[in-house]
Design an enzyme around this catalytic site. Structure first.
Site, short mmCIF file in Angstrom:
data_model
loop_
_atom_site.label_atom_id
_atom_site.label_comp_id
_atom_site.label_asym_id
_atom_site.label_seq_id
_atom_site.Cartn_x
_atom_site.Cartn_y
_atom_site.Cartn_z
N HIS A 116 91.50 29.34 66.18
CA HIS A 116 91.14 30.73 65.93
C HIS A 116 91.14 30.96 64.42
O HIS A 116 91.88 30.30 63.68
CB HIS A 116 92.17 31.63 66.62
CG HIS A 116 91.83 33.09 66.65
ND1 HIS A 116 92.00 33.92 65.56
CD2 HIS A 116 91.35 33.88 67.65
CE1 HIS A 116 91.65 35.15 65.89
NE2 HIS A 116 91.24 35.15 67.15
N ASP A 193 100.20 27.70 67.36
CA ASP A 193 99.68 29.02 67.69
C ASP A 193 99.74 29.14 69.22
O ASP A 193 98.95 28.53 69.93
CB ASP A 193 98.25 29.15 67.17
CG ASP A 193 97.54 30.42 67.65
OD1 ASP A 193 98.12 31.18 68.47
OD2 ASP A 193 96.39 30.64 67.25
N GLN A 196 97.62 32.06 73.26
CA GLN A 196 96.94 31.96 74.55
C GLN A 196 97.75 31.17 75.58
O GLN A 196 97.23 30.86 76.65
CB GLN A 196 95.57 31.30 74.36
CG GLN A 196 94.62 32.08 73.49
CD GLN A 196 94.16 33.39 74.13
OE1 GLN A 196 94.23 33.55 75.35
NE2 GLN A 196 93.70 34.32 73.32
N LYS A 219 98.93 39.96 74.51
CA LYS A 219 98.26 39.00 75.38
C LYS A 219 99.17 38.55 76.53
O LYS A 219 98.79 37.72 77.35
CB LYS A 219 97.78 37.79 74.58
CG LYS A 219 96.71 38.14 73.54
CD LYS A 219 96.23 36.92 72.79
CE LYS A 219 95.34 37.28 71.61
NZ LYS A 219 94.05 37.85 71.99
N CYS A 357 86.15 34.71 67.35
CA CYS A 357 86.91 34.34 66.15
C CYS A 357 87.12 32.83 66.07
O CYS A 357 88.16 32.35 65.61
CB CYS A 357 88.25 35.07 66.09
SG CYS A 357 88.09 36.85 65.84
#
Length: 399
Positions: A116, A193, A196, A219, A357
């Site tokens: 991202h 990261d 997700q 999220k 993104c």
């Protein structure tokens, strides 16, 4: 009916809402909304600084959520949990502080080709300041990282690896534990990261072994505006503060400031107390559902949707890794993704369109963007059927 998620009972353009944009943000269960309301109605106060009842109660609740997050991701200590506004701020915090202390002329940072923008641009900025450069791990047509190429990127100039746990566009679950072992074998720290991943699978930062793990509340069924930066205690002690102000100090004179202990060294200013409490409510909700059960439910949805979508003439799926979460990016014929998304919207179906993104991913495939359907704990096979039937209906118009 969705008793925990009233918004999902909405009617959009005379159609029942089918919400398939969960990789962008999840809807919030009623318990999270109630927690926000209760805080502002009964507990509203600034924390850590007051001797009165409301301040003490709000502080206790806030710090309890820190312990909840610690347990949720299996960190060793509560003070390894730093609250931020989201994944983007968490990564910027690490990139800035790590860059100031450890990046110098000629150094290198490794990222993957499926990151991202929030895990690319902060490192570009840090590298520009230091005179360092990015190195990029390539990925296959299926959306799988090339681990041999990853190994070959390390050299005496490598200072950090930053890679996502799950691709928001391709759905790929990256082998972050193995990637962490490789990085550490070269004496290099690694940032993951996790934006997700935390809502879709159990996460254990000690089992992964990573040095930093960043994610957002919104999220994972929590409010917008709250996130987490997990950092190993040794790494956090070594980094300078990201921002200056109240709370992150012990003593201030015009000659010198002494910084606060962890985690407060990285939490300057008034925090989003209500949103943090909402994060705690969301974690409780996820724990009640069972993270392993949620992962299995969403995997079943992914397999079902993939099979059904492949029956649509002219539809191409981008991201076919063997290990994925419930994210499917696709195009139909030569149609622009925005056109597909607009037609689906008129049928009450919410998907995401564009480059998500992740412009380097789109450049890798030579496409302008994709249509992305992404699933959550409340997604059903009936909703997937509605999506598939709608695509069958509109596909001839797009060919």
């Amino acid at each position: 009916m969705h008793p925990d998620f009233k918004i999902l009972d909405s009617i959009v353009y005379h159609h029942p809402l089918v919400y398939l944009d969960n990789a962008a943000t999840t809807q919030k269960p009623q318990c999270v909304i109630d927690t926000l309301t209760q805080y502002y109605e009964t507990l509203n106060s600034n924390i850590h600084r007051g001797a009165h009842y409301l301040a003490a109660q709000a502080t206790d609740r806030y710090e309890q959520v820190r312990r909840q997050v610690q347990q949720f991701i299996h960190a060793r200590h509560p003070h390894e949990i730093v609250f931020t506004r989201g994944t983007t701020e968490s990564i910027n915090l690490v990139a800035s502080s790590f860059g100031w202390r450890f990046l110098h002329q000629g150094d290198e940072v490794i990222v993957s080709g499926m990151e991202h923008h929030s895990n690319i641009v902060p490192w570009q900025l840090a590298c520009e300041r230091a005179g360092a450069r990015l190195r990029v791990i390539p990925f296959s047509d299926e959306g799988v990282l090339d681990l041999q190429a990853y190994e070959a990127l390390f050299n005496e100039h490598t200072r950090l690896v930053a890679v996502n746990h799950v691709s928001n566009t391709l759905g790929t679950i990256n082998p972050v534990e193995a990637m962490t072992q490789t990085a550490h074998a070269h004496g290099v720290p690694i940032l993951i990261d996790g934006a997700q991943s935390v809502a879709h699978m159990p996460v254990d930062v000690q089992a992964i072994g990573c040095d930093f793990y960043c994610f957002s509340g919104h999220k994972m069924y929590a409010p917008m505006g709250v996130g987490v930066m997990y950092g190993r205690e040794e790494m956090l002690e070594a980094l300078p503060p990201y921002q200056g102000g109240g709370e992150m100090i012990k003593d201030v004179t015009f000659e010198k400031t002494t910084y606060n202990e962890l985690p407060f060294k990285f939490e300057a200013g008034t925090p989003a107390v209500g949103d943090v409490l909402g994060l705690g409510a969301a974690i409780d909700y996820l724990n009640q559902q069972g993270m392993q059960q949620l992962a299995e439910h969403e995997d079943c949805l992914l397999q079902y949707a993939t099979t059904r979508l492949q029956d649509i003439e002219g539809l191409r799926i981008y991201g076919t890794a063997p290990h994925k979460v419930g994210v499917i990016s696709f195009l139909i014929g030569d149609s622009h993704p925005y056109d597909v998304g607009t037609l689906l919207d008129k049928l009450g179906i919410a998907v995401r369109t564009g480059h998500h993104c992740t412009q380097p991913i789109m450049d890798r495939y030579g496409i302008p963007g994709t249509v992305r359907a992404s699933f959550a704990l409340y997604t059903t096979t009936d909703e997937i059927d509605i999506l598939v039937n709608a695509l069958h209906r509109i596909a001839p118009m797009l060919m």
